[in-house]
Design a protein around this motif. Structure first.
Motif, PDB file in Angstrom:
ATOM      1  N   LEU A  30      75.270  48.071  -1.789  1.00  0.00           N
ATOM      2  CA  LEU A  30      75.815  46.842  -1.227  1.00  0.00           C
ATOM      3  C   LEU A  30      76.917  46.335  -2.156  1.00  0.00           C
ATOM      4  O   LEU A  30      76.651  45.988  -3.314  1.00  0.00           O
ATOM      5  N   VAL A  31      78.156  46.332  -1.673  1.00  0.00           N
ATOM      6  CA  VAL A  31      79.285  45.877  -2.481  1.00  0.00           C
ATOM      7  C   VAL A  31      79.646  44.455  -2.061  1.00  0.00           C
ATOM      8  O   VAL A  31      79.971  44.204  -0.899  1.00  0.00           O
ATOM      9  N   GLY A  32      79.590  43.536  -3.021  1.00  0.00           N
ATOM     10  CA  GLY A  32      79.893  42.130  -2.745  1.00  0.00           C
ATOM     11  C   GLY A  32      78.641  41.291  -2.848  1.00  0.00           C
ATOM     12  O   GLY A  32      77.713  41.442  -2.037  1.00  0.00           O
ATOM     13  N   GLY A  33      78.595  40.403  -3.843  1.00  0.00           N
ATOM     14  CA  GLY A  33      77.398  39.598  -4.069  1.00  0.00           C
ATOM     15  C   GLY A  33      77.583  38.137  -3.733  1.00  0.00           C
ATOM     16  O   GLY A  33      76.954  37.278  -4.356  1.00  0.00           O
ATOM     17  N   GLY A  34      78.430  37.841  -2.752  1.00  0.00           N
ATOM     18  CA  GLY A  34      78.624  36.459  -2.306  1.00  0.00           C
ATOM     19  C   GLY A  34      77.456  35.992  -1.456  1.00  0.00           C
ATOM     20  O   GLY A  34      76.338  36.517  -1.542  1.00  0.00           O
ATOM     21  N   LYS A  35      77.715  35.015  -0.581  1.00  0.00           N
ATOM     22  CA  LYS A  35      76.636  34.440   0.238  1.00  0.00           C
ATOM     23  C   LYS A  35      76.002  35.493   1.151  1.00  0.00           C
ATOM     24  O   LYS A  35      74.782  35.592   1.263  1.00  0.00           O
ATOM     25  N   VAL A  36      76.842  36.286   1.812  1.00  0.00           N
ATOM     26  CA  VAL A  36      76.309  37.313   2.711  1.00  0.00           C
ATOM     27  C   VAL A  36      75.629  38.412   1.914  1.00  0.00           C
ATOM     28  O   VAL A  36      74.533  38.866   2.260  1.00  0.00           O
TER      29      VAL A  36
END
Length: 456
Positions: A5-11
């Protein structure tokens, strides 16, 4: 399954929580060290600090034996680049979030050229949901199944609708309405009801029906069914653009209030049928002067959640129109539920739901794929649509003899062009699509609805 999973923002955070809870082996990649540390401490996931488009980083994350690769960073281009490299370096399914409207007509081309399994546009999905609500304003939430032929609809029950004190089994005969009540929210609790359950004023009722039957039911209980003819939208972002396109195609008068002059110029060029108003959407006098009191729909779509909430509360005080509020942050949904903001739309929930649905479907390529998944009533209930590919313990048995798990309701069977609200003598057959509503999270296959201990 092994998921990167790339991207650790809200989603990304919501996905890390959901996918790890479902037992997947999740590795999260983000350039922000503090964010990665927070996620690895909060959830059962591995973390790597790095760029998801770097082959070195992907190799460290284990791309060669990954089953699913998901890119949900804040950049569309980076998400596509990450997926392209992931497909080159591994043999996984790749999913990208792409939000820019300029790509909206090219998504199929991009998918084919890069080999991406799925592209998600949460703003477009949110716009479609809002459009459904404005076409059926008596509902506070609408989810669709069976290609739009079947709908799961939520509404607030009050004393004017002649349903207070009515048992659910009495509704078909009393109102001559072919609907099925699937879930009831009462005093903070969620109930999957049986036929003896008695409705009370103040309940939040979710029912399943075809569009025609839902229309007739709302007419009989006095809720509005006529589509709105004009809408006042505050905030001129991507959701407002997609929504305005849909509304203008349906001959709805659209006015958009946007404070950025350059964005107003863009919208005026892209949406010649809409009226674009260059003004601060929080200017109460301006909103009233522009006919807020007479508008049939007020939609708050700014990028600031607090502003959307306050705008909706102001509109509620001065308007009898349909109210829709966009909320980005997922942490305060339980608080917002008590404010009566009309219909609240969470674009980030839609992204998570779609990806979780896709991942669960991959796990059951032989038996019963999940075709549609919604998490409703503040994420406490799942509504799923399964496609039945082969015989199992759930098929060929009269439903009256099928021991279903507790807190689970089999709501609908679609068989070709037929839509069945199931009765005791009906049976699930190979080729059917089956819709269930359940308090249990994590069902992967239609076979999971059967309580095998009770069956034996």
């Amino acid at each position: 399954m092994k998921i990167i999973l790339v991207g650790g923002g809200k989603v990304g955070t919501a996905l890390a929580r959901q996918l790890s809870e479902e037992g997947h082996n999740v590795t999260i990649v983000d350039t922000n060290k503090a964010r990665v540390e927070h996620l690895t401490e909060s959830y059962d996931v591995l973390g790597i600090v790095g760029n998801g488009s770097s082959i070195t980083t992907l190799a460290e994350a284990g791309i060669e034996d990954a089953d699913v690769f998901i890119a949900v960073t804040g950049s569309d281009e980076l998400n596509l680049l990450c997926c392209m490299f992931a497909k080159k370096a591994g043999h996984c399914h790749a999913i990208a979030r792409v939000r820019n409207p300029s790509y909206s007509h090219e998504l199929d081309f991009i998918k084919k050229q890069i080999g991406i399994s799925a592209i998600i546009n949460p703003e477009m999905a949110a716009a479609k949901e809002i459009s459904h609500l404005l076409r059926f304003p008596g509902a506070s939430k609408i989810d669709t199944f069976a290609g739009g032929r079947v709908r799961l609809i939520k509404f607030a029950l009050n004393g004017t609708q002649a349903l207070d004190g009515v048992a659910i089994r009495e509704i078909p005969t009393r109102l001559k309405s072919d609907i099925l009540v699937c879930a009831v929210e009462r005093s903070g609790d969620v109930i999957i009801p049986n036929g003896n359950f008695v409705l009370r004023s103040g309940d939040q009722v979710t029912f399943l029906a075809t569009q025609e039957n839902a229309h007739e039911f709302f007419q009989r209980i006095g809720l509005p069914v006529r589509p709105v003819r004009n809408a006042l939208i505050v905030g001129g972002g991507a959701i407002a653009f997609y929504l305005s396109q849909e509304l203008l195609e349906n001959h709805v008068r659209v006015r958009i209030v946007e404070r950025d002059a350059d964005r107003c110029t863009e919208l005026a060029e892209q949406l010649p049928g809409a009226q674009i108003l260059n003004e601060d959407g929080s200017n109460r006098e301006f909103l009233l002067s522009e006919g807020m009191e007479s508008t049939e729909a007020f939609v708050a779509l700014t990028n600031i959640d607090e502003e959307n909430v306050l705008l909706t509360l102001f509109a509620k005080k001065h308007s009898h129109g349909k109210l829709v509020t966009k909320v980005n942050r997922l942490e305060f949904d339980d608080i917002l539920a008590g404010l009566d903001l009309g219909s609240v739309v969470y674009p980030k929930y839609m992204t998570c739901d779609y990806i979780v649905q896709y991942v669960r479907a991959l796990q059951n390529e032989a038996g019963s794929n999940i075709k549609t998944l919604y998490r409703i009533l503040d994420d406490r209930v799942e509504a799923l649509e399964f496609t039945v590919h082969e015989e199992s313990a759930a098929t060929g048995v009269p439903l009256s003899q099928l021991h279903l798990k507790k807190n689970l309701l089999l709501c609908c069977i679609t068989r070709g062009d037929r839509i069945l609200i199931p009765r005791g003598g009906d049976q699930i057959q190979v080729g059917d699509n089956v819709i269930v509503v359940t308090l249990e999270h994590g069902l992967h296959d239609l076979r999971d609805i059967v309580d095998h201990a009770a069956q034996n």
